[in-house]
Design a protein around this motif. Structure first.
Motif, PDB file in Angstrom:
ATOM      1  N   ILE A 123      50.845  30.371  38.756  1.00 11.39           N
ATOM      2  CA  ILE A 123      50.433  30.158  40.157  1.00 11.39           C
ATOM      3  C   ILE A 123      50.913  31.389  40.928  1.00 11.39           C
ATOM      4  O   ILE A 123      52.049  31.698  40.772  1.00 11.39           O
ATOM      5  N   GLY A 124      50.070  31.880  41.742  1.00 10.81           N
ATOM      6  CA  GLY A 124      50.575  32.742  42.639  1.00 10.81           C
ATOM      7  C   GLY A 124      51.160  34.183  42.000  1.00 10.81           C
ATOM      8  O   GLY A 124      51.872  35.171  42.112  1.00 10.81           O
ATOM      9  N   ILE A 125      50.218  34.505  40.789  1.00  5.51           N
ATOM     10  CA  ILE A 125      50.397  35.758  40.134  1.00  5.51           C
ATOM     11  C   ILE A 125      49.420  36.668  40.182  1.00  5.51           C
ATOM     12  O   ILE A 125      49.193  37.606  39.252  1.00  5.51           O
ATOM     13  N   THR A 126      48.473  36.666  41.129  1.00  7.86           N
ATOM     14  CA  THR A 126      47.112  37.483  40.898  1.00  7.86           C
ATOM     15  C   THR A 126      47.546  38.488  42.048  1.00  7.86           C
ATOM     16  O   THR A 126      47.814  38.433  43.163  1.00  7.86           O
ATOM     17  N   PRO A 127      47.572  39.995  41.277  1.00  6.85           N
ATOM     18  CA  PRO A 127      47.703  41.277  42.135  1.00  6.85           C
ATOM     19  C   PRO A 127      46.762  41.559  43.095  1.00  6.85           C
ATOM     20  O   PRO A 127      45.485  40.903  42.866  1.00  6.85           O
ATOM     21  N   GLU A 128      47.003  42.488  44.092  1.00  7.67           N
ATOM     22  CA  GLU A 128      46.019  42.837  45.098  1.00  7.67           C
ATOM     23  C   GLU A 128      44.821  43.594  44.462  1.00  7.67           C
ATOM     24  O   GLU A 128      43.888  43.347  45.047  1.00  7.67           O
ATOM     25  N   GLU A 129      44.971  44.216  43.239  1.00  6.31           N
ATOM     26  CA  GLU A 129      43.804  45.067  42.782  1.00  6.31           C
ATOM     27  C   GLU A 129      42.821  43.623  41.690  1.00  6.31           C
ATOM     28  O   GLU A 129      41.939  44.326  41.306  1.00  6.31           O
ATOM     29  N   ALA A 130      42.968  42.759  41.849  1.00  4.08           N
ATOM     30  CA  ALA A 130      42.546  41.760  40.879  1.00  4.08           C
ATOM     31  C   ALA A 130      40.937  41.400  41.450  1.00  4.08           C
ATOM     32  O   ALA A 130      40.790  41.742  42.526  1.00  4.08           O
ATOM     33  N   LYS A 131      40.221  41.317  40.529  1.00  2.54           N
ATOM     34  CA  LYS A 131      38.594  40.964  40.831  1.00  2.54           C
ATOM     35  C   LYS A 131      38.548  39.485  40.557  1.00  2.54           C
ATOM     36  O   LYS A 131      39.686  38.919  40.012  1.00  2.54           O
ATOM     37  N   ALA A 187      47.738  30.661  47.584  1.00  2.00           N
ATOM     38  CA  ALA A 187      49.002  30.493  46.670  1.00  2.00           C
ATOM     39  C   ALA A 187      49.600  32.015  46.716  1.00  2.00           C
ATOM     40  O   ALA A 187      50.613  32.168  46.032  1.00  2.00           O
ATOM     41  N   ASN A 188      48.833  33.119  46.864  1.00  2.00           N
ATOM     42  CA  ASN A 188      49.126  34.450  46.456  1.00  2.00           C
ATOM     43  C   ASN A 188      49.423  35.084  47.839  1.00  2.00           C
ATOM     44  O   ASN A 188      49.542  36.392  47.868  1.00  2.00           O
ATOM     45  N   GLY A 189      49.498  34.508  48.939  1.00  2.00           N
ATOM     46  CA  GLY A 189      49.986  34.813  50.217  1.00  2.00           C
ATOM     47  C   GLY A 189      49.050  35.875  50.922  1.00  2.00           C
ATOM     48  O   GLY A 189      49.247  36.694  51.636  1.00  2.00           O
ATOM     49  N   ARG A 190      47.510  35.565  50.459  1.00  2.00           N
ATOM     50  CA  ARG A 190      46.480  36.568  51.111  1.00  2.00           C
ATOM     51  C   ARG A 190      45.526  35.520  51.923  1.00  2.00           C
ATOM     52  O   ARG A 190      45.370  34.467  51.498  1.00  2.00           O
ATOM     53  N   LEU A 212      37.031  29.296  38.310  1.00  2.00           N
ATOM     54  CA  LEU A 212      37.314  30.337  39.015  1.00  2.00           C
ATOM     55  C   LEU A 212      38.361  31.380  38.423  1.00  2.00           C
ATOM     56  O   LEU A 212      39.423  30.533  38.135  1.00  2.00           O
ATOM     57  N   VAL A 213      38.109  32.590  38.041  1.00  2.00           N
ATOM     58  CA  VAL A 213      39.259  33.289  37.490  1.00  2.00           C
ATOM     59  C   VAL A 213      39.603  34.630  38.327  1.00  2.00           C
ATOM     60  O   VAL A 213      38.777  35.158  39.127  1.00  2.00           O
ATOM     61  N   SER A 214      40.859  34.953  38.369  1.00  2.00           N
ATOM     62  CA  SER A 214      41.142  36.294  38.802  1.00  2.00           C
ATOM     63  C   SER A 214      41.822  37.148  37.578  1.00  2.00           C
ATOM     64  O   SER A 214      42.114  36.578  36.654  1.00  2.00           O
ATOM     65  N   TYR A 215      41.158  38.275  37.638  1.00  2.00           N
ATOM     66  CA  TYR A 215      41.476  39.157  36.412  1.00  2.00           C
ATOM     67  C   TYR A 215      41.481  40.697  36.713  1.00  2.00           C
ATOM     68  O   TYR A 215      41.407  41.242  37.745  1.00  2.00           O
ATOM     69  N   GLU A 237      35.176  40.429  50.650  1.00  2.00           N
ATOM     70  CA  GLU A 237      35.167  41.336  51.733  1.00  2.00           C
ATOM     71  C   GLU A 237      36.841  41.033  52.262  1.00  2.00           C
ATOM     72  O   GLU A 237      36.872  39.837  52.662  1.00  2.00           O
ATOM     73  N   TRP A 238      37.549  42.082  52.339  1.00  2.00           N
ATOM     74  CA  TRP A 238      38.682  41.942  53.028  1.00  2.00           C
ATOM     75  C   TRP A 238      38.973  42.356  54.325  1.00  2.00           C
ATOM     76  O   TRP A 238      38.098  43.261  54.850  1.00  2.00           O
TER      77      TRP A 238
END
Length: 238
Positions: A123-131, A187-190, A212-215, A237-238
């Motif tokens: 939980i909360g381990i997805t980095p900003e560059e993830a897709k 969960a990732n503060g975004r 749903l996956v972040s990768y 879109e950010w």
């Protein structure tokens, strides 16, 4: 917020609890969807166990709350064991049955219990560059039975759990893809402004027929190969 309860258990470990409920689906006269109860148990156990495993927990037991009938108990256990078999695990099953009063609709509760080491919690381990992507299609009711080829298979879910390219997985529930994506971001503060997907963003995912996956973008080719036609990119879109 993820649909898993965490409780202190031992040094560096937590108890993890996930649950799913089903009603008006089964073999009783008042049910909205007619299906055998072993299938009902299979999909309810699927939801609870996917929720549990997706946060990095190791499943230890399954608890059934049977509001159908006492003579359905073995069929319910058979459905749960099928779920476990497809996930590659073997779990003890316990629970309770409403045997005092007959019911006109089927109802079932499934609780999955496990443990997770603090350093293994996903939980909360997805980095900003993830897709992001959705694996499987969100389905509910009769569509689940009519289109099994659109349901993300549990062995594929296990493969994604083990993939070094996958950061987080969230089973998509009744609130749909967009809701689960927003929960993952929170969960990732975004915060996300908008997203697009070939699938309907607000349709119910029913019994977690999609994930749903972040990768890691570098692993996209392998993930697409694993998922095949069940891979649907989520453009952000950010």
């Amino acid at each position: 917020m993820r649909d898993v309860l965490f409780l202190p258990f031992a040094d560096g470990m937590e108890l993890a609890v996930a649950a799913d409920g089903s009603a008006a689906v089964g073999d009783k006269p008042g049910d909205a969807v007619s299906v055998s109860v072993d299938i009902v148990a299979y999909f309810s156990a699927r939801v609870a166990l996917m929720e549990l495993l997706s946060v990095g927990a190791e499943a230890k037991a399954v608890v059934l709350q049977n509001f159908i009938a006492d003579d359905r108990w073995e069929a319910l256990c058979r459905g749960v064991r099928r779920t476990c078999r497809e996930l590659g695990i073997d779990l003890p099953i316990t629970g309770s049955t409403e045997s005092n009063f007959p019911t006109v609709q089927s109802a079932l509760g499934v609780t999955a219990i496990g443990t997770v080491a603090n350093e293994r919690k996903r939980i909360g381990i997805t980095p900003e560059e993830a897709k992001f992507a959705v694996i499987g299609r969100p389905l509910v009711g009769l569509a689940v039975l009519s289109h099994p080829e659109w349901v993300a298979p549990l062995p594929l879910f296990v493969e994604l759990l083990a993939s070094p390219s996958v950061y987080e997985l969230i089973p998509i529930g009744s609130k749909g893809i967009y809701y689960e994506w927003m929960q993952l971001l929170a969960a990732n503060g975004r915060q996300g402004r908008a997203c697009a997907c070939p699938l309907p963003l607000f349709s119910s995912g029913g019994p977690a027929t999609s994930v749903l996956v972040s990768y890691d973008p570098d692993g996209e080719r392998e993930i697409k190969k694993q998922a095949g036609s069940l891979f649907f990119p989520l453009h952000v879109e950010w």
